[in-house]
Design a protein around this motif. Sequence first.
Motif, PDB file in Angstrom:
ATOM      1  N   GLU A   1     -12.785  -9.287   5.152  1.00 34.19           N
ATOM      2  CA  GLU A   1     -13.630  -9.056   6.323  1.00 34.19           C
ATOM      3  C   GLU A   1     -12.874  -9.366   7.610  1.00 34.19           C
ATOM      4  O   GLU A   1     -12.999  -8.634   8.595  1.00 34.19           O
ATOM      5  N   GLU A   2     -12.085 -10.429   7.614  1.00 36.43           N
ATOM      6  CA  GLU A   2     -11.267 -10.750   8.784  1.00 36.43           C
ATOM      7  C   GLU A   2     -10.255  -9.627   9.041  1.00 36.43           C
ATOM      8  O   GLU A   2     -10.026  -9.236  10.185  1.00 36.43           O
ATOM      9  N   GLY A   3      -9.660  -9.115   7.982  1.00 35.25           N
ATOM     10  CA  GLY A   3      -8.716  -8.008   8.114  1.00 35.25           C
ATOM     11  C   GLY A   3      -9.375  -6.757   8.639  1.00 35.25           C
ATOM     12  O   GLY A   3      -8.799  -6.020   9.441  1.00 35.25           O
TER      13      GLY A   3
ATOM     14  N   LEU B   1       0.840  -1.202   0.000  1.00 37.69           N
ATOM     15  CA  LEU B   1       0.000   0.000   0.000  1.00 37.69           C
ATOM     16  C   LEU B   1       0.872   1.248   0.000  1.00 37.69           C
ATOM     17  O   LEU B   1       1.857   1.319   0.734  1.00 37.69           O
ATOM     18  N   PRO B   2       0.513   2.235  -0.795  1.00 37.40           N
ATOM     19  CA  PRO B   2       1.311   3.457  -0.828  1.00 37.40           C
ATOM     20  C   PRO B   2       1.208   4.230   0.486  1.00 37.40           C
ATOM     21  O   PRO B   2       0.229   4.104   1.221  1.00 37.40           O
ATOM     22  N   GLU B   3       2.216   4.996   0.760  1.00 44.18           N
ATOM     23  CA  GLU B   3       2.224   5.835   1.946  1.00 44.18           C
ATOM     24  C   GLU B   3       1.037   6.796   1.900  1.00 44.18           C
ATOM     25  O   GLU B   3       0.706   7.342   0.843  1.00 44.18           O
ATOM     26  N   GLY B   4       0.394   6.964   3.016  1.00 48.79           N
ATOM     27  CA  GLY B   4      -0.739   7.867   3.103  1.00 48.79           C
ATOM     28  C   GLY B   4      -2.092   7.203   2.922  1.00 48.79           C
ATOM     29  O   GLY B   4      -3.120   7.821   3.158  1.00 48.79           O
ATOM     30  N   VAL B   5      -2.103   5.946   2.492  1.00 48.89           N
ATOM     31  CA  VAL B   5      -3.364   5.213   2.346  1.00 48.89           C
ATOM     32  C   VAL B   5      -3.596   4.427   3.628  1.00 48.89           C
ATOM     33  O   VAL B   5      -2.762   3.612   4.023  1.00 48.89           O
ATOM     34  N   GLU B   6      -4.700   4.706   4.286  1.00 54.00           N
ATOM     35  CA  GLU B   6      -5.052   4.011   5.523  1.00 54.00           C
ATOM     36  C   GLU B   6      -5.530   2.605   5.193  1.00 54.00           C
ATOM     37  O   GLU B   6      -6.441   2.430   4.378  1.00 54.00           O
ATOM     38  N   THR B   7      -4.915   1.617   5.816  1.00 54.60           N
ATOM     39  CA  THR B   7      -5.250   0.220   5.547  1.00 54.60           C
ATOM     40  C   THR B   7      -6.718  -0.059   5.811  1.00 54.60           C
ATOM     41  O   THR B   7      -7.396  -0.695   5.000  1.00 54.60           O
ATOM     42  N   ARG B   8      -7.223   0.410   6.930  1.00 56.15           N
ATOM     43  CA  ARG B   8      -8.623   0.171   7.300  1.00 56.15           C
ATOM     44  C   ARG B   8      -9.574   0.735   6.239  1.00 56.15           C
ATOM     45  O   ARG B   8     -10.509   0.071   5.821  1.00 56.15           O
ATOM     46  N   ASP B   9      -9.318   1.954   5.787  1.00 52.52           N
ATOM     47  CA  ASP B   9     -10.169   2.571   4.763  1.00 52.52           C
ATOM     48  C   ASP B   9     -10.089   1.818   3.442  1.00 52.52           C
ATOM     49  O   ASP B   9     -11.092   1.642   2.755  1.00 52.52           O
ATOM     50  N   ALA B  10      -8.888   1.381   3.083  1.00 48.57           N
ATOM     51  CA  ALA B  10      -8.711   0.640   1.834  1.00 48.57           C
ATOM     52  C   ALA B  10      -9.460  -0.685   1.873  1.00 48.57           C
ATOM     53  O   ALA B  10     -10.118  -1.073   0.901  1.00 48.57           O
ATOM     54  N   ILE B  11      -9.376  -1.386   3.007  1.00 46.81           N
ATOM     55  CA  ILE B  11     -10.088  -2.662   3.141  1.00 46.81           C
ATOM     56  C   ILE B  11     -11.588  -2.449   3.000  1.00 46.81           C
ATOM     57  O   ILE B  11     -12.266  -3.190   2.286  1.00 46.81           O
TER      58      ILE B  11
END
Length: 89
Positions: free
Chosen positions: A68-70, A37-47
């Motif tokens: 969904e587990e993530g 994931l690129p810097e600045g992209v929130e993992t939670r939002d992307a999921i």
Amino acid sequence: MDISHCDPKGLIHESYRMEGIQASECRSIFLDWALSLPEGVETRDAIEMLIVHLGSKHPDHPMTQVLEEGSVEMRTPKRRGGWRSRPRN
């Protein structure tokens, strides 16, 4: 945020196109995706965005389950260990 920012290499998108893919393979793809994931992209939002755009179209796909587990793991607070968790006298 655009869906292309959530999956810049197209790893998650391609996993949905693979016939007969297993959950273990999806977990490996998910790990590679998370590390890229690129810097600045929130993992939670992307999921969450990937679940809405891809998972909702394929609810029974193993990648949807992995996403969904993530998502749940990202929302679950972690217990602190070590000296901070020990009672003080």
